[in-house]
Design an enzyme around this catalytic site. Sequence first.
Site, PDB file in Angstrom:
ATOM      1  CG  HIS A 111      15.686   1.888 -29.212  1.00 11.13           C
ATOM      2  ND1 HIS A 111      15.607   1.325 -30.867  1.00 11.13           N
ATOM      3  CD2 HIS A 111      14.251   1.558 -29.322  1.00 11.13           C
ATOM      4  CE1 HIS A 111      14.550   0.942 -31.190  1.00 11.13           C
ATOM      5  NE2 HIS A 111      14.115   1.150 -30.643  1.00 11.13           N
TER       6      HIS A 111
ATOM      7  CD  GLU B 286       7.839   0.242 -28.141  1.00  9.76           C
ATOM      8  OE1 GLU B 286       6.571   0.990 -27.587  1.00  9.76           O
ATOM      9  OE2 GLU B 286       7.579   0.643 -29.203  1.00  9.76           O
TER      10      GLU B 286
END
Length: 188
Positions: free
Chosen positions: A16, A85
């Site tokens: 990201h 994550e």
Amino acid sequence: MMTASTKPLELYLIRHGQTEWNVADKMQGWLDSPLTARGKSQLDRVCWPAFGAIYCSDLGRAMASARRIARRQKTLIIADARLRERYFGTLQGKAIPTTAHGALGCAYQQRDWLQLHALAQVEPEATLWARIQSWLGSARKRHRFDDRPIAVVTHGEWIHTFLQHYQPARQASRLFANGQTLALNFKE
């Protein structure tokens, strides 16, 4: 002759874009922080291929990154919690630990996931690895007849763990930079 079951899956692993907490050196884990202007431009300046699908973590920073990638193409975005994550337990939202933080800092710097799980309820390596394998199995089945590449917009520890297991020769000691991309042909 390459069959659907042996055909490599062309993956673009994309971390990201930069977030406000990346700039502040805070642990994000499953918490979120918005993309910075730099994070947006990291994604906007790339000439992306025509993806068969764009998979992304269901966390806001990955979804915002995926939307920026998809803006110039009519590609389905598929949010999936298995691309999240690593869960960083009690470290989430706090400054990234250094060796000055004693045992906790040393465990983080050494990526000692067992010790981090014991000290701060950080997601164990085996749990993250199981999520990665589960997602890969699903993606391989879903795209076995599609020759187009697949974007995977995810997070630094997810990519690091993927590479550690599947591409150890490529695996770097540091995490991918925000917005960094790695294209690879994945075949188990």
